[in-house]
Design an enzyme around this catalytic site. Structure first.
Site, PDB file in Angstrom:
ATOM      1  N   CYS A 183       0.769  -1.240   0.000  1.00  0.00           N
ATOM      2  CA  CYS A 183       0.000   0.000   0.000  1.00  0.00           C
ATOM      3  C   CYS A 183       0.803   1.296   0.000  1.00  0.00           C
ATOM      4  O   CYS A 183       0.512   2.193  -0.789  1.00  0.00           O
ATOM      5  CB  CYS A 183      -0.999   0.005   1.143  1.00  0.00           C
ATOM      6  SG  CYS A 183      -0.387  -0.550   2.713  1.00  0.00           S
TER       7      CYS A 183
ATOM      8  N   HIS B  38      -1.795   6.460   4.825  1.00  0.00           N
ATOM      9  CA  HIS B  38      -0.622   5.589   4.831  1.00  0.00           C
ATOM     10  C   HIS B  38       0.602   6.172   4.132  1.00  0.00           C
ATOM     11  O   HIS B  38       1.411   5.445   3.545  1.00  0.00           O
ATOM     12  CB  HIS B  38      -0.947   4.214   4.246  1.00  0.00           C
ATOM     13  CG  HIS B  38      -0.287   3.109   5.023  1.00  0.00           C
ATOM     14  ND1 HIS B  38      -0.698   1.810   4.993  1.00  0.00           N
ATOM     15  CD2 HIS B  38       0.780   3.129   5.878  1.00  0.00           C
ATOM     16  CE1 HIS B  38       0.063   1.074   5.778  1.00  0.00           C
ATOM     17  NE2 HIS B  38       0.976   1.858   6.329  1.00  0.00           N
TER      18      HIS B  38
END
Length: 463
Positions: A87, A142
């Site tokens: 990710c 993130h």
């Protein structure tokens, strides 16, 4: 053949493309009687959704009626690649238009309390669209869990979401406006988290319906743990994972319905995709490998549907190779805005793919495991040099086992045809060497690829 670095889109080229696209769009829209406002852009990004999880991509285990309808009303990109197979680097690539090795975000994922993040001065699509656009990031981020690495430090007017995956602790729900010294923090309601993200997205659309906007709706599902909201729990034969995917499907429907209710249906390009392939659950749809694998497609090649009535032809399908790094130059081109100065762009303007079903503008796509180039994909061919074996990223290249795949005939990457196409193999190896020459100087850490001991078996290098 041009070197890879020179094939990366220059910012002057993107600006020229943007001006041409704006002129053409204005003329076409005037002829059709369509609004001349700048287009809105919405990216709905899932976390760990598999290629085979949606009906539009051949999935049968989970019911996804709204996404299947979105596909019928828009374009299915069958050969779309996430910028990475995990990710953090994938999200960095989507936001910046660059492979993550350029931004320093390629080395794995960020964990709670990590000292760094995406540098504040690194160009992003949100910053590029300012000041014309209202911008919001809603959902999982993130790319850094504190200032100066939050969305509001990267061109977003507002942020409502979580700083990393929802399996990481402690998990705060953060909310901030541009200029805030620090985000406001509250506790996470896990079963209703995706619903909260959707409600915030609907509110943003309503509040900004009279001006162009760019909205990231980056859901944190179906990443484990799978915690569907109550109304979807137990509804899917595919278990909790299926429940969550059905919930995602309904969220997409709500966003599209909100756009239509606000009269923005034809003014808004909506992209639906995933940050990487499936993890422990989910279907890779017959593709080889999964999230955080080696150089094979299952970790990178994910569903992608793009919809904008009147601009993208309904029911269109394209096998042009494209990647998440393409959205930054594409959005800038379609909005008629210049890119901010910065490093070379690896992404390309794919507006011709989306609006005219044109050919890919890419000569090749480069696949990385962290900072290591592990594969090269052209429109027809794929050359893979590394895969995980046990705990090591093993080199196939130095073992003398060249892995060349004909992606038109062998989507599952099951049979190397290197022995049948030595000329193609040589060309792909040359592409890979050019990619290494381009990106090795940007490396910040050691290579993960392990060089094997020399084999004692005669003829082992034969394909």
């Amino acid at each position: 053949m041009a070197k890879l670095g020179r094939s990366a889109v220059g910012r002057r080229e993107v600006l020229a493309s943007a001006l041409a696209a704006t002129t053409l769009s204005t003329a076409v829209n005037a002829a059709r009687g369509i609004s001349r406002r700048k287009p809105n852009f919405v990216i709905i990004l899932c976390d760990d959704l598999g290629y085979g999880d949606l009906g539009a991509f051949g999935g049968t285990a989970i019911k996804t009626p709204r996404l299947d309808r979105m596909a019928r009303e828009g374009m299915v990109l069958t050969d779309y690649y996430a910028p990475a197979s995990v990710c953090t680097p994938s999200r960095a690539g989507m936001l910046t238009g660059c492979y993550a090795v350029r931004s320093g975000m390629a080395r794995g994922v960020l964990y709670p309390g990590a000292p760094g993040g995406l540098k504040q001065d690194f160009p992003t699509v949100a910053r590029a669209l300012k000041p014309d656009y209202a911008t919001a990031h809603i959902g999982k981020w993130h790319l850094g869990d504190h200032a100066p690495f939050l969305p509001t430090d990267h061109g977003f007017d507002e942020y409502f979401g979580i700083p990393y995956s929802h399996d990481m602790l402690p998990l705060p729900l953060q909310e901030a406006k541009a200029g805030d010294a620090a985000p406001r923090v509250s506790s996470v309601d896990y079963p209703n988290l995706q619903q909260q993200f959707c409600a915030q997205a609907e509110s943003f659309i309503e509040r900004n319906q009279d001006r162009p906007f760019f909205l990231n709706l980056w859901l944190s599902a179906p990443h484990l743990p799978e915690i569907p909201t109550k109304s979807f729990a137990g509804r899917s034969a595919a278990g909790a994972y299926g429940d969550v995917v059905m919930e995602i499907d309904s969220i997409v429907g709500r966003v599209l319905d909100k756009l239509k209710a606000c009269g923005l249906d034809r003014d808004t390009m909506v992209v639906f995709t995933s940050d990487n392939g499936p993890w422990f659950e989910g279907s890779a749809g017959g593709l080889r490998q999964r999230k955080n694998g080696g150089g094979f497609d299952g970790g990178y090649r994910v569903p992608c549907i793009v919809r904008q009535p009147g601009t993208i032809r309904a029911g269109a399908r394209s096998d042009a190779i494209v990647m998440g790094i393409d959205f930054m130059p594409t959005f800038c081109s379609m909005a008629g805005v210049a890119l901010p100065p910065g490093p070379p762009l690896d992404g390309r303007d794919i507006s011709s793919v989306l609006t005219r079903n044109g050919a890919t503008p890419h000569q090749e796509l480069v696949l990385f495991v962290e900072e290591d180039v592990v594969a090269i994909r052209t429109q027809r061919w794929k050359y893979v040099i590394a895969d995980w074996y046990g705990r090591t990223l093993d080199t196939l290249e130095k073992r003398g086992w060249p892995q060349l795949y004909d992606m038109q005939a062998d989507r599952s990457e099951s049979y190397s045809v290197a022995s049948l196409h030595p000329d193609v193999l040589a060309a792909m190896q040359a592409r890979l060497q050019r990619a290494r020459a381009e990106f090795e100087p940007l490396r910040r850490g050691k290579s993960n690829i392990v060089t094997p001991r020399q084999s004692k078996i005669p003829g082992i290098i034969k394909d």
